[in-house]
Design a protein around this motif. Sequence first.
Motif, short mmCIF file in Angstrom:
data_model
loop_
_atom_site.label_atom_id
_atom_site.label_comp_id
_atom_site.label_asym_id
_atom_site.label_seq_id
_atom_site.Cartn_x
_atom_site.Cartn_y
_atom_site.Cartn_z
N SER A 41 40.58 25.47 41.21
CA SER A 41 41.19 25.32 42.72
C SER A 41 42.01 26.47 43.12
O SER A 41 41.80 26.62 44.45
CB SER A 41 41.91 24.02 42.47
N PHE A 42 42.46 27.23 42.45
CA PHE A 42 43.39 28.29 43.06
C PHE A 42 42.42 29.57 43.29
O PHE A 42 43.06 30.54 44.14
CB PHE A 42 44.37 28.82 41.92
N ALA A 43 41.28 29.71 43.12
CA ALA A 43 40.50 30.67 43.17
C ALA A 43 39.84 30.91 44.34
O ALA A 43 39.12 29.95 44.86
CB ALA A 43 39.64 31.06 42.11
N PRO A 44 39.71 31.80 45.13
CA PRO A 44 39.08 32.14 46.53
C PRO A 44 37.79 32.36 46.15
O PRO A 44 36.72 31.86 46.91
CB PRO A 44 39.69 33.42 47.25
N THR A 45 37.24 32.99 44.97
CA THR A 45 35.87 33.03 44.63
C THR A 45 35.57 32.77 43.25
O THR A 45 36.48 32.71 42.42
CB THR A 45 35.52 34.48 44.78
N ALA A 46 34.21 32.42 42.76
CA ALA A 46 33.90 32.41 41.54
C ALA A 46 34.21 33.70 40.74
O ALA A 46 34.09 34.72 41.27
CB ALA A 46 32.53 31.92 41.38
N PHE A 47 34.58 33.43 39.33
CA PHE A 47 34.88 34.55 38.83
C PHE A 47 33.53 35.43 38.35
O PHE A 47 32.52 34.65 38.06
CB PHE A 47 35.38 34.37 37.08
N PRO A 48 33.51 36.73 38.37
CA PRO A 48 32.12 37.46 38.63
C PRO A 48 31.76 38.24 37.20
O PRO A 48 30.93 39.17 37.07
CB PRO A 48 32.35 38.37 39.68
N ALA A 49 32.42 37.72 35.89
CA ALA A 49 32.03 38.45 34.92
C ALA A 49 32.28 37.62 33.55
O ALA A 49 32.65 36.33 34.00
CB ALA A 49 33.19 39.82 34.60
N VAL A 50 31.86 38.11 32.59
CA VAL A 50 31.88 37.37 31.21
C VAL A 50 33.61 37.74 30.47
O VAL A 50 33.74 36.79 29.61
CB VAL A 50 30.96 37.39 30.30
N LEU A 51 34.13 38.88 31.04
CA LEU A 51 35.06 39.19 30.31
C LEU A 51 36.29 39.10 31.22
O LEU A 51 36.16 40.00 32.48
CB LEU A 51 35.12 40.58 29.57
N CYS A 52 37.59 38.76 30.78
CA CYS A 52 38.79 39.22 31.87
C CYS A 52 39.29 40.65 31.25
O CYS A 52 39.71 40.27 29.85
CB CYS A 52 39.88 38.14 31.47
N ALA A 53 39.52 41.56 31.86
CA ALA A 53 40.07 42.64 31.53
C ALA A 53 41.15 42.97 32.28
O ALA A 53 41.17 43.32 33.47
CB ALA A 53 39.01 43.78 31.61
N SER A 54 42.53 42.91 31.49
CA SER A 54 43.86 43.19 32.43
C SER A 54 44.57 44.49 31.73
O SER A 54 44.63 44.33 30.67
CB SER A 54 44.58 42.07 32.21
N VAL A 55 44.82 45.46 32.74
CA VAL A 55 45.30 46.73 32.35
C VAL A 55 46.53 46.87 32.71
O VAL A 55 46.98 46.63 33.94
CB VAL A 55 44.35 47.77 32.83
N ASN A 56 47.57 47.26 31.88
CA ASN A 56 49.10 47.63 32.16
C ASN A 56 49.74 46.58 32.65
O ASN A 56 50.19 45.55 31.83
CB ASN A 56 49.21 48.97 32.95
N ASP A 57 49.97 46.50 34.06
CA ASP A 57 50.93 45.33 34.64
C ASP A 57 50.06 44.13 34.81
O ASP A 57 50.76 43.31 35.46
CB ASP A 57 51.59 45.97 35.79
N ALA A 58 48.70 44.23 34.61
CA ALA A 58 48.08 42.84 34.87
C ALA A 58 48.20 42.02 33.55
O ALA A 58 48.35 42.50 32.39
CB ALA A 58 46.63 43.21 35.19
N ILE A 59 48.59 40.64 33.89
CA ILE A 59 49.03 39.92 32.81
C ILE A 59 47.68 39.12 32.24
O ILE A 59 47.38 39.09 31.05
CB ILE A 59 50.01 38.80 33.13
#
Length: 257
Positions: free
Chosen positions: A63-81
């Motif tokens: 419900s919080f997302a404006p779009t569907a997630f476009p990948a199979v992997l969540c990749a968060s770098v440095n200050d991304a949680i």
Amino acid sequence: MVELKTDTSIDAMHEAGQVVGRALTAVRKASDVGVSLLELDEVAHDVLREAGASSPFLGYRPSFAPTAFPAVLCASVNDAIVHGIPTRYKLRDGDLVSMDFGAELGGWVGDSALSFTVGTPRPADVRLIETAERALAAGIAAAVVGNRIGDIAHAIGTVCREGGYGIPDGFGGHGIGRRMHEDPGVPNEGRPGRGMKLRHGMVLAIEPMLIGGGTDGYHADADGWTLRTNDGSRAAHAEHTVAITETGPRILTARAD
């Protein structure tokens, strides 16, 4: 409503969890200076294809997302949680990377995450990642029959706070099974002895998220998915899918590495 899994179902979830473990191991081995996040997403996708599995992340739109997630992997770098979308960004020496991945196999889902550094690690990042892993281990150790959700939350939160780290409010673990997100929620901080009692057959995704600067504030990127620390400090994320059994917690997404 919480669905209690049979021992046979837990074994089937272990098979899905092993696909997750193999993918995260492959992604970590492929992560090097100059490699793009999109390339790593493809590495993970290849593992799914080889296993005949599908992705619970790709196309997912809560419900919080404006779009569907476009990948199979969540990749968060440095200050991304968490929830980072793979892009053409190429990894740099010293980056702290958190990878979150899920697989669906035979109608059952596994979900896991790990954090690591690329190239030359910063001592502060090493400590942050080690603390995230210790918090995860503490949460898993508390995931025993007769304990309560609050005992897991308290175990995780104690390790995080004693390390001097922040905890993003409102984000934590969850039940998992036929769907990626099921009841109950598993907070990363709480009071012991409170909440739902743990029973044989419950399966939980336990996932501490730590903010290096010690504050709890975060915000979403313009993409509506990526959560970043407000203070610009680095973050770490660790996660396993864990079954509650009469003989103790069973990690279904354990990795060979």
